[in-house]
Scaffold this motif. Sequence first.
Motif, PDB file in Angstrom:
ATOM      1  N   MET A   1       0.862  -1.183   0.000  1.00 15.28           N
ATOM      2  CA  MET A   1       0.000   0.000   0.000  1.00 15.28           C
ATOM      3  C   MET A   1       0.896   1.230   0.000  1.00 15.28           C
ATOM      4  SD  MET A   1      -2.962   1.254   2.684  1.00 15.28           S
ATOM      5  CE  MET A   1      -1.830   1.370   4.078  1.00 15.28           C
TER       6      MET A   1
ATOM      7  N   PHE B  30       1.149   5.298   0.388  1.00 15.18           N
ATOM      8  CA  PHE B  30       0.361   6.385   0.958  1.00 15.18           C
ATOM      9  C   PHE B  30       1.238   7.596   1.210  1.00 15.18           C
ATOM     10  CE2 PHE B  30      -1.765   8.739   4.381  1.00 15.18           C
ATOM     11  CZ  PHE B  30      -3.003   8.924   3.783  1.00 15.18           C
TER      12      PHE B  30
ATOM     13  N   GLN C 215      -7.081   7.512   6.170  1.00  6.91           N
ATOM     14  CA  GLN C 215      -7.310   6.955   4.845  1.00  6.91           C
ATOM     15  C   GLN C 215      -6.492   5.687   4.629  1.00  6.91           C
ATOM     16  OE1 GLN C 215      -6.301  10.229   2.279  1.00  6.91           O
ATOM     17  NE2 GLN C 215      -8.049  11.479   2.923  1.00  6.91           N
ATOM     18  N   ALA C 216      -5.315   5.638   5.223  1.00  4.18           N
ATOM     19  CA  ALA C 216      -4.491   4.432   5.137  1.00  4.18           C
ATOM     20  C   ALA C 216      -4.854   3.427   6.220  1.00  4.18           C
ATOM     21  CB  ALA C 216      -3.013   4.798   5.240  1.00  4.18           C
TER      22      ALA C 216
ATOM     23  N   TRP D 298      -7.338   0.501   5.722  1.00  2.00           N
ATOM     24  CA  TRP D 298      -6.979  -0.624   4.861  1.00  2.00           C
ATOM     25  C   TRP D 298      -5.959  -1.559   5.508  1.00  2.00           C
ATOM     26  CZ3 TRP D 298      -9.697  -1.910   0.778  1.00  2.00           C
ATOM     27  CH2 TRP D 298     -10.452  -0.932   0.123  1.00  2.00           C
TER      28      TRP D 298
ATOM     29  N   ILE E 199       3.982  -1.689   3.461  1.00  2.00           N
ATOM     30  CA  ILE E 199       3.406  -0.344   3.413  1.00  2.00           C
ATOM     31  C   ILE E 199       4.522   0.630   3.066  1.00  2.00           C
ATOM     32  CG2 ILE E 199       2.249   1.480   4.717  1.00  2.00           C
ATOM     33  CD1 ILE E 199       1.010  -0.694   6.464  1.00  2.00           C
TER      34      ILE E 199
ATOM     35  N   LEU F 163       5.470   4.557   2.671  1.00  2.00           N
ATOM     36  CA  LEU F 163       5.084   5.922   3.017  1.00  2.00           C
ATOM     37  C   LEU F 163       6.118   6.897   2.472  1.00  2.00           C
ATOM     38  CD1 LEU F 163       4.121   5.333   6.776  1.00  2.00           C
ATOM     39  CD2 LEU F 163       2.609   5.253   4.784  1.00  2.00           C
TER      40      LEU F 163
ATOM     41  N   ILE G 172       0.411   5.805  11.511  1.00  2.00           N
ATOM     42  CA  ILE G 172      -0.193   4.534  11.121  1.00  2.00           C
ATOM     43  C   ILE G 172      -0.488   3.719  12.379  1.00  2.00           C
ATOM     44  CG2 ILE G 172       0.149   2.397   9.833  1.00  2.00           C
ATOM     45  CD1 ILE G 172      -0.225   4.840   8.086  1.00  2.00           C
TER      46      ILE G 172
ATOM     47  N   HIS H 100      -3.494   2.070  -3.764  1.00  2.00           N
ATOM     48  CA  HIS H 100      -3.468   3.501  -3.457  1.00  2.00           C
ATOM     49  C   HIS H 100      -4.812   3.906  -2.850  1.00  2.00           C
ATOM     50  CE1 HIS H 100       0.234   4.354  -5.884  1.00  2.00           C
ATOM     51  NE2 HIS H 100      -0.159   3.245  -6.478  1.00  2.00           N
ATOM     52  N   PRO H 101      -4.875   4.149  -1.543  1.00  2.00           N
ATOM     53  CA  PRO H 101      -6.144   4.560  -0.931  1.00  2.00           C
ATOM     54  C   PRO H 101      -6.477   6.033  -1.135  1.00  2.00           C
ATOM     55  CG  PRO H 101      -4.465   4.361   0.744  1.00  2.00           C
ATOM     56  CD  PRO H 101      -3.835   3.906  -0.537  1.00  2.00           C
TER      57      PRO H 101
ATOM     58  N   HIS I 117     -10.748   5.598  -0.300  1.00  2.00           N
ATOM     59  CA  HIS I 117     -10.952   5.423   1.139  1.00  2.00           C
ATOM     60  C   HIS I 117     -12.403   5.714   1.511  1.00  2.00           C
ATOM     61  CE1 HIS I 117      -9.621   9.569   0.309  1.00  2.00           C
ATOM     62  NE2 HIS I 117     -10.495   9.921   1.234  1.00  2.00           N
TER      63      HIS I 117
END
Length: 378
Positions: free
Chosen positions: A232, A234, A243-244, A247, A260, A262, A271, A300-301, A323
């Motif tokens: 993911m 973000f 938003q992250a 998920w 993940i 970032l 997070i 991609h959220p 999201h």
Amino acid sequence: MPSAGIVPRRAVQLAALLAMMAAFTAQLVGALLPVIPLFIAASVVNLGLDLVLQHKQPGLLAVLGRIRFDVTVRQLLRDMLILVGLLHIDGINPLEEQAPLTITLLLFYGTHFVCQAVAVLVRRSRSLPFVTRNIDATALRLCDAPPRILSRQTGRRLLRFSVPTTVGMMITAITADAYWGGIGLTVSLALSAGGTLYLSTWLLPGKRVADEQQALRWLDTWLAEYRPTVGMYFSGGATSAYQANMWLSTLAALDGNPIIVLRERFMVQKIEATDVPIVCIPKVAHLMRLEHSTLKVLLHPANSGKTSQILRIPSVKHAFTNHGESDKLSSCNPYAKAYDEVWVAGPAAVSATSSPTSASRTRTSSRSAARSWPRSGR
């Protein structure tokens, strides 16, 4: 209502600012006349108010800093007013008693600035090109960070180390004996010098972390060993972490080795709790190292200004998951055309994305596809 708390907050900040200005004025008047009770009370209240504002109203102090009335200037002004007040008090010899106090005070400020310089060097030496969570980074020779009051909290350090000086000077103002001021200044000087020496130990080889090239080689090795398959991506502001976070459970339940990715260092702490490895890579040049990994899919959220940077990697397929969906412009952003696929919650969302009424807003290209995803998110 976001504006509901603005007026009370502004009122509190204005009251605090007026109180600070009143304290400085009273300290000046008490020093020049001199009125010893007023001088002592104003000096103590002035320092105490600044200490409280460091914790309660950092926003106000940030505004004062922007107009160059920062904590160093304020404390220096307070100390200068104290010296002026002592000059006007009978029984204190300006040459034999106050001169040593002034010299010691200057030495205290000298050690403060040296400590600040050492703090900058320590922060630079400990800054890695990435930040990780849930990853064993023993090979990077990481050690405990230095105390924040020494390495990052400049204002709080100066104010707290100045307390013995102010107390000693006030006793001197009462007793007309410079001995007490000397004791207070000596304690402050010892605290500042000792803190500087202690902080400088983080510059020794035993506490230095790996340099940039060593750290990047370690990252390449870890990626080769972990072999991530899906991740993911973000990027966003401090208030967008939700938003992250929504998920995280879905990502953890996927087959393979999730990861993940970032872009902002502060986001690592935003997070929520998860067992999924987290890698924050701020620089684009370092981000491109993912191209040589086994990563195949990135979810991609949310859209962000830095999304286009990761889309440069052709070996990774990019899917936009969003999201939360609703009939709003952000849910049918034309930027969705940049992704390989757009994954939505169900048939209704597919129809909305593909319908002629929304086509003018989404304009999904032939390279993108609207895919139905069960509402469980898996």
